[in-house]
Design a protein around this motif. Structure first.
Motif, mmCIF file in Angstrom:
data_model
loop_
_atom_site.group_PDB
_atom_site.id
_atom_site.type_symbol
_atom_site.label_atom_id
_atom_site.label_comp_id
_atom_site.label_asym_id
_atom_site.label_seq_id
_atom_site.Cartn_x
_atom_site.Cartn_y
_atom_site.Cartn_z
ATOM 1 N N TYR A 54 -45.109 12.583 4.972
ATOM 2 C CA TYR A 54 -45.412 11.165 5.054
ATOM 3 C C TYR A 54 -46.721 11.001 5.810
ATOM 4 O O TYR A 54 -46.850 11.474 6.936
ATOM 5 C CB TYR A 54 -44.283 10.415 5.770
ATOM 6 C CG TYR A 54 -42.967 10.618 5.060
ATOM 7 C CD1 TYR A 54 -42.685 9.930 3.891
ATOM 8 C CD2 TYR A 54 -42.037 11.541 5.532
ATOM 9 C CE1 TYR A 54 -41.494 10.138 3.206
ATOM 10 C CE2 TYR A 54 -40.851 11.756 4.850
ATOM 11 C CZ TYR A 54 -40.590 11.046 3.695
ATOM 12 O OH TYR A 54 -39.423 11.266 3.023
ATOM 13 N N ALA A 55 -47.683 10.336 5.181
ATOM 14 C CA ALA A 55 -48.987 10.092 5.788
ATOM 15 C C ALA A 55 -48.984 8.697 6.393
ATOM 16 O O ALA A 55 -48.838 7.704 5.674
ATOM 17 C CB ALA A 55 -50.083 10.212 4.727
ATOM 18 N N CYS A 56 -49.123 8.624 7.709
ATOM 19 C CA CYS A 56 -49.072 7.337 8.398
ATOM 20 C C CYS A 56 -50.481 6.897 8.809
ATOM 21 O O CYS A 56 -51.218 7.656 9.441
ATOM 22 C CB CYS A 56 -48.177 7.410 9.629
ATOM 23 S SG CYS A 56 -47.974 5.794 10.413
ATOM 24 N N HIS A 57 -50.808 5.653 8.445
ATOM 25 C CA HIS A 57 -52.113 5.082 8.766
ATOM 26 C C HIS A 57 -52.036 4.006 9.847
ATOM 27 O O HIS A 57 -53.012 3.286 10.070
ATOM 28 C CB HIS A 57 -52.738 4.454 7.514
ATOM 29 C CG HIS A 57 -53.016 5.417 6.421
ATOM 30 N ND1 HIS A 57 -53.988 6.376 6.489
ATOM 31 C CD2 HIS A 57 -52.418 5.576 5.211
ATOM 32 C CE1 HIS A 57 -54.009 7.080 5.373
ATOM 33 N NE2 HIS A 57 -53.059 6.618 4.580
ATOM 34 N N CYS A 58 -50.886 3.872 10.532
ATOM 35 C CA CYS A 58 -50.813 2.839 11.571
ATOM 36 C C CYS A 58 -51.834 3.162 12.666
ATOM 37 O O CYS A 58 -52.223 4.314 12.867
ATOM 38 C CB CYS A 58 -49.399 2.701 12.132
ATOM 39 S SG CYS A 58 -48.905 3.933 13.345
ATOM 40 N N ILE A 66 -47.918 5.307 4.454
ATOM 41 C CA ILE A 66 -47.349 4.110 5.069
ATOM 42 C C ILE A 66 -48.388 3.432 5.960
ATOM 43 O O ILE A 66 -49.336 4.062 6.408
ATOM 44 C CB ILE A 66 -46.053 4.423 5.838
ATOM 45 C CG1 ILE A 66 -46.289 5.398 6.989
ATOM 46 C CG2 ILE A 66 -44.991 4.977 4.881
ATOM 47 C CD1 ILE A 66 -45.047 5.649 7.850
ATOM 48 N N TYR A 67 -48.188 2.152 6.185
ATOM 49 C CA TYR A 67 -49.129 1.301 6.915
ATOM 50 C C TYR A 67 -50.500 1.323 6.232
ATOM 51 O O TYR A 67 -51.540 1.478 6.859
ATOM 52 C CB TYR A 67 -49.227 1.694 8.390
ATOM 53 C CG TYR A 67 -47.970 1.373 9.161
ATOM 54 C CD1 TYR A 67 -47.810 0.142 9.771
ATOM 55 C CD2 TYR A 67 -46.925 2.294 9.235
ATOM 56 C CE1 TYR A 67 -46.647 -0.171 10.455
ATOM 57 C CE2 TYR A 67 -45.756 1.984 9.915
ATOM 58 C CZ TYR A 67 -45.620 0.756 10.520
ATOM 59 O OH TYR A 67 -44.468 0.443 11.185
ATOM 60 N N PHE A 78 -46.771 2.158 1.049
ATOM 61 C CA PHE A 78 -46.089 1.038 1.679
ATOM 62 C C PHE A 78 -46.951 0.409 2.763
ATOM 63 O O PHE A 78 -47.598 1.119 3.543
ATOM 64 C CB PHE A 78 -44.781 1.493 2.349
ATOM 65 C CG PHE A 78 -43.767 2.060 1.401
ATOM 66 C CD1 PHE A 78 -42.998 1.224 0.605
ATOM 67 C CD2 PHE A 78 -43.583 3.430 1.323
ATOM 68 C CE1 PHE A 78 -42.053 1.750 -0.263
ATOM 69 C CE2 PHE A 78 -42.642 3.962 0.456
ATOM 70 C CZ PHE A 78 -41.875 3.124 -0.344
ATOM 71 N N SER A 79 -46.909 -0.911 2.844
ATOM 72 C CA SER A 79 -47.536 -1.612 3.968
ATOM 73 C C SER A 79 -46.628 -1.444 5.184
ATOM 74 O O SER A 79 -45.480 -0.993 5.067
ATOM 75 C CB SER A 79 -47.683 -3.099 3.636
ATOM 76 O OG SER A 79 -46.400 -3.713 3.605
ATOM 77 N N GLY A 80 -47.112 -1.862 6.328
ATOM 78 C CA GLY A 80 -46.294 -1.806 7.534
ATOM 79 C C GLY A 80 -45.043 -2.656 7.424
ATOM 80 O O GLY A 80 -43.951 -2.239 7.797
ATOM 81 N N ALA A 81 -45.184 -3.876 6.877
ATOM 82 C CA ALA A 81 -44.020 -4.760 6.718
ATOM 83 C C ALA A 81 -42.991 -4.137 5.784
ATOM 84 O O ALA A 81 -41.786 -4.201 6.047
ATOM 85 C CB ALA A 81 -44.463 -6.123 6.200
ATOM 86 N N LEU A 91 -37.002 5.917 3.492
ATOM 87 C CA LEU A 91 -38.452 6.081 3.610
ATOM 88 C C LEU A 91 -39.095 6.050 2.235
ATOM 89 O O LEU A 91 -40.170 5.534 2.067
ATOM 90 C CB LEU A 91 -38.790 7.382 4.338
ATOM 91 C CG LEU A 91 -40.098 7.354 5.099
ATOM 92 C CD1 LEU A 91 -40.247 6.140 5.977
ATOM 93 C CD2 LEU A 91 -40.253 8.597 5.910
ATOM 94 N N THR A 92 -38.453 6.611 1.243
ATOM 95 C CA THR A 92 -38.964 6.537 -0.114
ATOM 96 C C THR A 92 -37.890 5.914 -0.999
ATOM 97 O O THR A 92 -36.704 6.015 -0.707
ATOM 98 C CB THR A 92 -39.337 7.929 -0.644
ATOM 99 O OG1 THR A 92 -38.207 8.785 -0.528
ATOM 100 C CG2 THR A 92 -40.502 8.513 0.099
ATOM 101 N N PRO A 93 -38.308 5.255 -2.086
ATOM 102 C CA PRO A 93 -37.329 4.596 -2.946
ATOM 103 C C PRO A 93 -36.406 5.576 -3.644
ATOM 104 O O PRO A 93 -36.638 6.722 -3.725
ATOM 105 C CB PRO A 93 -38.177 3.825 -3.953
ATOM 106 C CG PRO A 93 -39.567 4.332 -3.820
ATOM 107 C CD PRO A 93 -39.657 5.085 -2.546
#
Length: 146
Positions: free
Chosen positions: A25-29, A112-113, A130-133, A144-146
């Motif tokens: 999972y790649a997080c961009h927050c 994500i984010y 996915f957006s943060g919301a 986390l994933t559909p």
């Protein structure tokens, strides 16, 4: 289930984790951007990481109401992120001792984010975004994933 050993940069913090898959999972927050120095790429552990007996105990802090970040007190290396409301643990895949064959099994499952992803950073491929919301709504049901 696969068990992997992990360690920080200086080797003082060592742990093991169980994984059931190789989804990254790649997080961009913005918190993960600060934490990792760029994009954070995690594998989800099954259960709490187990600190090795001869290892220094990791330090941690609450980085948001949603989670805690664990790190080596010796070198400051990020060790894992704990999503506290769901007791979920995300480990930077780069800390784990993996064979070349195991590394080839890693697959980008989601970004994500995405609303805070820098314009110059683009990943390619077919995976969920996915957006943060959106991800926070899914976290309530531990998806986390559909």
């Amino acid at each position: 289930m696969h068990i992997f050993k992990g360690r920080c940069l200086c080797g003082m913090s060592q742990f093991s984790v169980s994984l059931t898959n190789f989804d990254v999972y790649a997080c961009h927050c913005t918190l993960c951007q600060k934490w990792s120095g760029g994009i954070a790429m995690y594998l989800e552990a099954q259960g709490h990481p187990l600190v090795e007996d001869d290892s220094i105990a990791p330090s941690h802090f609450s980085s948001s109401p949603r989670g805690e970040r664990w790190f080596c007190p010796g070198c400051g290396c990020p060790l894992w992120f704990e999503l506290t409301s769901a007791s979920r643990y995300f480990i930077p895949w780069t800390l784990l001792e993996m064979s070349e064959d195991e590394r080839r099994r890693l697959v980008l499952a989601a970004e994500i984010y995405t609303e805070t992803q820098p314009a110059f950073w683009g990943l390619t491929g077919q995976y969920a975004r996915f957006s943060g919301a959106e991800i926070e709504a899914q976290d309530k049901s531990c998806l986390l994933t559909p």
